[in-house]
Scaffold this motif. Structure first.
Motif, PDB file in Angstrom:
ATOM      1  N   SER A 174       0.966  -1.121   0.042  1.00  0.00           N
ATOM      2  CA  SER A 174       0.214  -0.083  -0.065  1.00  0.00           C
ATOM      3  C   SER A 174       1.063   1.109   0.198  1.00  0.00           C
ATOM      4  O   SER A 174       1.909   1.367   0.735  1.00  0.00           O
ATOM      5  N   GLU A 176       0.803   5.288   0.769  1.00  0.00           N
ATOM      6  CA  GLU A 176      -0.251   6.149   1.381  1.00  0.00           C
ATOM      7  C   GLU A 176       0.295   7.612   1.818  1.00  0.00           C
ATOM      8  O   GLU A 176       1.483   7.726   1.757  1.00  0.00           O
ATOM      9  N   THR A 180      -3.004  13.752   4.704  1.00  0.00           N
ATOM     10  CA  THR A 180      -3.811  14.054   3.415  1.00  0.00           C
ATOM     11  C   THR A 180      -4.608  15.260   3.618  1.00  0.00           C
ATOM     12  O   THR A 180      -5.212  16.028   2.596  1.00  0.00           O
TER      13      THR A 180
ATOM     14  N   ASP B  35      -5.178   2.705 -12.961  1.00  0.00           N
ATOM     15  CA  ASP B  35      -4.519   3.413 -12.102  1.00  0.00           C
ATOM     16  C   ASP B  35      -2.871   2.869 -12.322  1.00  0.00           C
ATOM     17  O   ASP B  35      -2.637   1.790 -12.553  1.00  0.00           O
ATOM     18  N   GLU B 154     -15.165   3.640  -1.085  1.00  0.00           N
ATOM     19  CA  GLU B 154     -14.384   2.522  -1.973  1.00  0.00           C
ATOM     20  C   GLU B 154     -14.423   2.978  -3.527  1.00  0.00           C
ATOM     21  O   GLU B 154     -15.889   2.731  -4.006  1.00  0.00           O
ATOM     22  N   LYS B 186      -4.693   7.965  -0.816  1.00  0.00           N
ATOM     23  CA  LYS B 186      -4.971   6.890   0.017  1.00  0.00           C
ATOM     24  C   LYS B 186      -4.519   7.325   1.476  1.00  0.00           C
ATOM     25  O   LYS B 186      -3.232   7.519   1.387  1.00  0.00           O
ATOM     26  N   GLN B 196      -8.663  -1.417   0.025  1.00  0.00           N
ATOM     27  CA  GLN B 196      -8.972  -0.602  -1.348  1.00  0.00           C
ATOM     28  C   GLN B 196      -9.734   0.695  -1.110  1.00  0.00           C
ATOM     29  O   GLN B 196     -10.120   1.500  -2.023  1.00  0.00           O
ATOM     30  N   TYR B 197      -9.630   1.155   0.167  1.00  0.00           N
ATOM     31  CA  TYR B 197     -10.347   2.400   0.310  1.00  0.00           C
ATOM     32  C   TYR B 197      -9.433   3.594   0.011  1.00  0.00           C
ATOM     33  O   TYR B 197      -8.371   3.645   0.124  1.00  0.00           O
ATOM     34  N   GLN B 198     -10.065   4.741  -0.177  1.00  0.00           N
ATOM     35  CA  GLN B 198      -9.460   6.135  -0.668  1.00  0.00           C
ATOM     36  C   GLN B 198     -10.203   7.159   0.507  1.00  0.00           C
ATOM     37  O   GLN B 198     -11.114   6.801   0.995  1.00  0.00           O
ATOM     38  N   GLN B 199      -9.389   7.987   0.454  1.00  0.00           N
ATOM     39  CA  GLN B 199      -9.727   9.142   1.549  1.00  0.00           C
ATOM     40  C   GLN B 199     -10.096  10.583   0.644  1.00  0.00           C
ATOM     41  O   GLN B 199      -8.959  11.051  -0.008  1.00  0.00           O
TER      42      GLN B 199
END
Lengths: 715, 706
Positions: A174, A176, A180, B35, B154, B186, B196-199
């Protein structure tokens, strides 16, 4: 690409690798290999080689696993790369290291400074896992800056004792963002992943590369390496390559006479490059000790960075600072809102500005190290009302400048990590920003890393540390003042009335200064009932039967005054009635522990958290007819490092106890200073154990020799 | 504006080849979103791929890229529309009035959630939309962080749109977020979690004390994993006051809605139902909610705050029907699983020994890594075979593997979902996803019991304390069952001490302990992480808390990795001048017997007192008196027995020694608030008892002054 990796890629098209994940709209998922997508059909192959076709309409998405270097070799016997072959052949067994969680078999970090200013960094680490805690080494994470750097995870393999090799798949990887919510500060990225099939006895082999396209004095590139860790390392190499035309700072610290890394330097006349290589090995590791000094102050340490001068850095920083200047209208409006005009004197102005910034500019927890040393435009803080500590410092600098008050922006790192090193010409070693203002011939140092620091309070981590400040387009170094009894102070006064039946009526006043007030000031956000719950908890910690009667806090938002916390409480039967003639109780408010001096001897220096002073005064009103049975000993200790004094005297019907603890030293050498510390702690805990026994001298009913057991409680 | 696609194609140096477009088109499929490994994304009209390359059409250009440049191909992700944020605010005045009213009622609040408005709309096609608006009055500096908003989603199933985000000022002015400050990334999570989550994130500018922040967003689930699993759980109260908290659920007229309303008062528990065109609207509204003031050891917020959970089914039938095939698909005893089980149980004689060995394998050799990606991995886990192969997994994976392995030795076992007890009581009245953990239910000899292989140091048959007294959902058996609270004897620490006192107060202590259950697991866990030298140092630190002037003679423990017997600890040490002397008196307290109960520090409580599980601690101490001293005072014995605490302790004087014994147990996990006063009093008596001292007096010699 070298021949070895070319061979790897040659294998690539011969053998399928299963690491793709197909997620179906209806909730199922399949692990295998995406074979093809044609005419709206997705052909997917599972582990067993079975193909299944899905319509694109059924598929939510397909996560493709990258084929990395070496991913097509599945047996140790098939490995061709000499380094790993040699490492695996000579890898020790668990019986060679029965006490260790893991052993680093090989770690090589290579840094190559290029002529065009870019830097290439490669890190490879091969680790053998022996015990369960060592399995954590199979969960890795690396950081990089997304706007100036590119990180490539070259490979992550697991070599099992049965000769099979397993490779990372991208469902366990992942990338990250760390910050954010605030795009202005969101540079830092983390890549994390979990290696597959790691058993006890497995060897894991991870390599990643970072290419830094550009760096500057304010987005510095620096390698800070410490040789030595808790677990053994059999072979460690640090290789630095740079063109001869490019000067590089290589600065060692704590280099021991023996056992230090060996350095080899060579120059290649054809390429015009110099290579420096350090080699190190430590088959033991170290056993951490309580409050041990940071390893970067004990073990061999090397800084590597492009060579420059503090003058050059200063010029670039001054330029960046100037370009971050706020629009005059914005800074004027900000100052005007704070009512600065009504302040008399420059110190009052500075304090009012500091308080205003702390209140109005919400702190974003991004240290300079995670962002950079070029300030974000001050307009952002002024228009959006948020900024990191550096942005707050910058705003304060410009506000002062606007009012004609000179100040110096500087940078600092913690005392524990060795402070800012003048010989290492890079801001990359610094953590945070700091402002110095000289007013009325006095230096004021301002940090903005917490909303609860009082004006001009230096966090304990920076007290006594070396910082650098911008002055005349250069950085100048200065050791910051230590905390001591002025900054780090705790005073407690207690008035205790003991009744004949052993009840205690207590009034307590606690004064906090400096670091002690920070956590309490945070309580200003609590509701009244929550503060009461806190006070009730505090008195119950003193005695399980203590009953809170009243409490109050000074104004926690008034940073001009120390935090004062007052408590009033009753402790029923706090004194044990051993007979009609004897009342006994412990000094509940002097609760020193000897934990920090648990080791009779030490190998490494001990760090004390800060220089400080603590004072307790206890005045006990004795019950009629009872007198204190003196202790017949003195509880005091005094040396240049650490002091403790206590007195206990009966004056009429009052018993007065007072003590003072003063730590004047933060680093305790194991041979010279630690024994002093330990002896002082012995004294402290002796007094904490001491009971206060009151005897009824008036009655003089001689104590009946023999045994008494308290009656069983009624009801 | 620049064409972003062209820019992308150029910047990534993809080989672009213009046309022969018609030739390829028949081979190509639907639109997709790619992606790339470097973080860029590209929406393409049509896509195909083979083993090596991906081909696509973007705009009017077709291209091909090597597969290794691509991280993900999505067929369902929808493009986010550009955010156009509303600027008009019609309700500033009433919102400020509401805020002032609540600040008048609760003047010490950090902030007020003036409006908390959630609207769910279940569409006839099975997709759904959630519209949420929050208006927060910022009363103290500590509330300014509320301006930083993060919304998880998601992307292959959901789409987020920010409707507005702004600061409201009391003078009526409004500060509006610029759309370019809305970012999607992410976000960061713990080292062992992958999903698989995004923010979507933004920070509302100019948030200040005395002002309000007001944001509204829409979360559209355009590709639900199951159109019949529309459900949610909405809470109406928090730790700051709430003005109006409103839940609206719009349903097509012909689709029924089932709900439960935990912790709601009768008057609020049922919705107002109204009819709006083709929809039925269910509305719950709660106003002027006071803040919840946290208390030590209080129940989870979900057990005290009013809430409503809703779904489309009235029982668990559909949920079980949906999940059961996924469980069965993963619950497969493959050859490699069988082979591993045979290897693990080799040498084990009894069935219990075999279970024990398999239980340990799943705990200790399957590393905790959580990889979630779809309904199946979220709720059911990965196949047993995969978890074994990877040697990692989370609770669902470990639960599945353990159950499958037990099957091979003829033991019936199932992975079951629970909500761990610190998270509150699970909703089981309706089929709501309300589990946060998975454990293994074992059926053996007519007995049903539980094991938890997500732990690392539990000896069979003990299992994690936070699993105790919970409710399971067993999709395979289509059952809901309670996990009982074990008796205190299953979480016991048994201590023996021999103490010899000298005239100068020096005490030589010999200590032995044995434990089981969670207490044992915790001790095993802490010791196995330490090297022998480190363990010794930790014992030293612990003894030094009594006195820094000591001599340590023994500090050992049984092998924390030997699970055949209970874990034992042994030490021996001398505490120099430990018992203080005051004149002719010597005062002594048995080391480490003092008990504290911070959970009963409050004079009064509003909520029940909750502990993780039951437990027992037993001490047997023999104290040899110093020569020439007699016992002057011994604390009185204490005996307490209630449903919530049992305590029995006494000092018994012998000729030259004192024997002390104590036993404390907490048989129940929850002390109802009505029992608090009594419970507090009992625990305070116990705390005081354990803080009492023995007083000894030097026996006078002839001619000696007292």
């Amino acid at each position: 690409m070298n021949r070895f990796w070319m061979l790897f890629f040659a294998f690539f098209f011969l053998s399928p690798v299963y690491g793709d994940v197909l997620y179906l709209n209806e909730g199922e998922e399949h692990v295998g290999r995406l074979v093809s997508i044609t005419s709206g059909s997705v052909l997917f192959q599972d582990f067993d080689g079975n193909n299944e076709t899905f319509s694109e309409n059924e598929v939510a998405h397909v996560l493709l696993s990258k084929i990395r270097e070496g991913d097509l070799i599945n047996q140790v016997a098939s490995l061709t790369e000499p380094t790993i072959k040699e490492i695996l052949v000579s890898a020790p067994s668990n019986s060679d290291f029965p006490q260790n969680d893991y052993v680093t078999l090989f770690r090589k970090r290579s840094v190559k400074f290029n002529q065009d200013g870019s830097v290439f960094y490669e890190n490879r680490q091969v680790t053998k896992i022996f015990k369960e805690p060592g399995l954590d080494a199979a969960n890795c994470s690396f950081y990089y800056f997304n706007d100036t750097e590119k990180l490539e995870l070259a490979f992550a393999h697991t070599y099992n004792s049965d000769g099979r090799i397993f490779h990372l798949t991208d469902d366990a990887l992942s990338e990250e963002s760390i910050y954010t919510g605030t795009p202005e500060y969101n540079r830092l990225r983390k890549v994390k992943f979990a290696l597959k099939k790691v058993d006890l006895g497995s060897v894991i082999d991870v390599c990643y590369r970072v290419r830094t396209e550009k760096h500057s004095a304010l987005r510095p590139y620096i390698i800070d390496t410490v040789f030595g860790q808790r677990e053994p390392i059999l072979r460690e190499e640090l290789v630095v390559e740079f063109p001869n035309s490019m000067q590089t700072t290589v600065q060692p610290f704590q280099w021991p006479a023996s056992g230090a890394p060996t350095l080899t330097t060579s120059t290649n006349p054809q390429t015009g490059e110099t290579t420096m290589q350090w080699k190190f090995s430590d088959t033991k590791g170290y056993i951490p000790e309580q409050n041990m000094a940071a390893t970067n102050r004990i073990f061999p340490r090397v800084f590597v960075c492009p060579q420059t001068t503090w003058d050059d850095i200063g010029k670039q920083f001054q330029q960046a600072l100037d370009s971050a200047a706020p629009k005059p209208a914005l800074i004027e409006a900000f100052i005007s809102d704070l009512g600065i005009a009504s302040q008399s004197g420059q110190v009052a102005t500075l304090r009012a500005l500091y308080d205003g910034i702390q209140r109005k500019i919400r702190l974003i927890g991004v240290p300079c190290q995670d962002y950079g040393f070029d300030p974000v435009s001050t307009d952002i803080a002024l228009t959006r009302n948020y900024g990191n500590s550096f942005a707050r410092i910058t705003l304060l600098y410009f506000a002062l400048k606007h009012l004609g008050i000179e100040s110096s922006v500087g940078f600092v790192t913690s005392w524990k990590s060795g402070g800012t090193q003048e010989k290492v010409t890079s801001l990359g070693q610094c953590w945070e920003a700091i402002l110095k203002v000289n007013l009325d011939e006095k230096d004021y140092f301002v940090c903005c890393e917490s909303d609860y620091y009082p004006f001009s309070f230096l966090p304990t981590s920076y007290q006594g540390s070396k910082a650098c400040f911008l002055k005349n387009y250069s950085f100048q170094f200065e050791t910051l003042p230590d905390g001591g009894s002025n900054q780090n102070r705790f005073d407690r006064q207690l008035f205790v009335k003991v009744s004949l039946d052993g009840d205690m009526d207590v009034k307590e006043v606690r004064n906090f200064r400096g670091p002690f007030e920070v956590s309490l000031r945070g309580m200003r956000s609590l509701k009244d009932k929550e503060k009461q719950n806190f006070a009730e908890k505090v008195v119950k910690r003193i005695h399980p039967h203590a009953q809170l009667r009243d409490f109050s806090f000074s104004n926690l938002s008034d940073f001009r005054e120390p935090v004062v916390f007052t408590l009033s409480y009753l402790i029923p039967k706090a004194a044990i009635k051993a007979s009609d003639q004897i009342l006994a109780f412990r000094n509940y408010w002097v609760d020193y522990s000897g934990t920090s001096a648990s080791l009779a001897s030490r190998t490494y220096p001990m760090d004390y958290w800060a220089t400080e002073e603590k004072v307790n005064t206890l005045v006990v009103e004795l019950p009629e007819g009872f007198d204190w049975t003196p202790w017949d000993r003195n509880f005091s200790y005094d040396c240049s490092c650490i002091r403790y004094f206590s007195t206990m005297v009966q004056k009429g019907r009052t018993l007065v106890f007072s003590d003072l603890f003063q730590a004047n030293r933060k680093e305790y050498d194991p041979k010279i200073h630690y024994p002093h510390y330990r002896e002082c702690i012995f004294t402290l805990e002796d007094i904490a154990k001491q009971w206060i026994i009151l005897e009824n001298s008036a009655g003089k009913d001689p104590l009946k020799p023999g045994f008494m057991q308290a009656p069983e409680p009624q009801g | 504006m620049k064409n972003p696609t062209s820019h992308f194609l150029k910047s990534t140096r993809i080989s672009v080849f213009l046309l022969f477009f018609l030739f390829f088109i028949s081979e190509w499929g639907n639109a997709a979103l790619i992606d790339f490994a470097d973080g860029k994304t590209l929406t393409i009209a049509s896509l195909s791929c083979d083993e090596n390359k991906v081909f696509g059409i973007a705009g009017t250009e077709s291209f091909s890229v090597p597969r290794e440049m691509i991280r993900d191909i999505s067929f369902s992700t929808k493009d986010r529309e550009a955010d156009v944020l509303a600027t008009y605010v019609s309700d500033i005045k009433p919102l400020f009035e509401k805020a002032q009213k609540l600040m008048g009622l609760y003047p010490d609040s950090t902030s007020v959630l003036v409006l908390d408005d959630g609207q769910f709309r279940y569409r006839p096609d099975g997709t759904n939309l959630y519209l949420y608006r929050a208006v927060i009055f910022l009363a103290k500096e500590e509330s300014l962080g509320a301006a930083e908003v993060n919304i998880g989603f998601e992307p292959t199933r959901q789409r987020v749109r920010v409707i507005h985000a702004r600061t409201l000022n009391s003078d009526g002015s409004v500060g509006v977020l610029s759309p370019d400050q809305i970012k999607i990334a992410k976000g960061s999570s713990g080292e062992v979690y992958f999903d698989q989550y995004q923010q979507l994130s933004f920070t509302i500018p100019d948030a200040h004390v005395g002002g309000m922040i007001d944001y509204c967003y829409e979360l559209e689930e355009f590709n639900p994993v199951d159109k019949l699993l529309f459900q949610s759980h909405f809470t109406f109260q928090g730790t700051d006051p709430v003005g109006d908290s409103i839940l609206r659920v719009y349903m097509p007229k012909d689709v029924p809605l089932y709900y439960v309303s935990p912790n709601c008062r009768e008057v609020n528990s049922k919705p107002v139902v109204s009819s709006e065109k083709d929809e039925t609207l269910y509305t719950w509204k709660m106003s002027d909610m006071p803040p919840i003031i946290p208390e030590p050891a209080m129940p989870s917020l979900s057990d005290v705050a009013p809430s409503v959970a809703f779904c489309l089914q009235k029982d668990w039938g559909y949920m079980f029907k949906r999940l059961k095939p996924m469980f069965e698909k993963r619950f497969v005893l493959t050859d490699s699983v069988k082979k591993k089980v045979d290897e693990i149980i080799s040498g084990a004689k009894t069935l219990e020994e075999k279970i024990s060995k398999i239980y340990l394998f799943c705990q200790k050799e399957i590393r905790y890594i959580s990889i979630k990606g779809n309904l199946s991995s979220n709720q059911v886990g990965h196949p047993a075979e995969d978890t074994l192969k990877n040697r990692y997994g989370d609770c669902t994976d470990k639960g599945m593997l353990l159950s499958t392995m037990l099957k091979h030795i003829g033991v019936e076992a199932y992975p079951v979902g629970i909500k761990t007890n610190p998270s509150g009581k699970a909703i089981r009245e309706l089929p709501i996803f309300d589990s946060d953990h998975c454990i293994t239910e074992v059926h053996l000899n007519g007995r049903r019991f539980y094991l938890d292989s997500t732990a690392t140091d539990y000896r069979y048959p003990y299992f994690r304390a936070d699993d105790h007294d919970t409710l399971t959902e067993n999709a395979m058996l289509e059952r809901l069952d309670p996990v009982p609270l074990p008796p205190p004897e299953d979480n016991a620490l048994l201590v023996k001490r021999e103490i010899s006192l000298s005239e100068d107060g020096t005490a030589r202590v010999s200590f032995d302990s044995e434990s089981n259950g969670p207490a044992e697991a915790s001790m095993r866990g802490s010791t196995r992480n330490l090297k022998p030298e480190e363990y010794e140092k930790s014992v030293r630190a612990s003894i030094a808390a009594l006195t820094a002037d000591y001599v340590l003679e023994i500090a050992t423990h049984s092998d924390p990795l030997d699970f055949s017997t209970a874990f034992q600890v042994k030490s021996a040490y001398t505490l120099k001048k430990f018992a203080p002397r005051s004149g002719r008196f010597m005062i002594f307290q048995i080391p480490y017997i003092k008990l504290n109960f911070p959970e009963v520090s409050l004079k009064e409580r509003k909520y029940d007192l909750v502990r993780l599980t039951s437990n027992l601690r037993k001490e047997d101490v023999n104290i040899k008196l110093p020569q020439g001293f007699s016992v002057r005072f011994l604390p009185a014995p204490l005996s307490i027995k209630t449903p919530f605490v049992e305590f029995d302790a006494k000092y018994v004087r012998d000729s030259d020694s004192i024997k002390f014994s104590s036993r404390i147990s907490f048989p129940n996990r929850i002390v109802p608030v009505v029992e608090y006063k009594n419970h507090q009093e009992n625990l305070e008596r116990i705390a005081k008892f354990t803080d009492e001292r023995i007083f000894m007096e030097k026996i006078s010699q002839i001619g000696e002054k007292k």
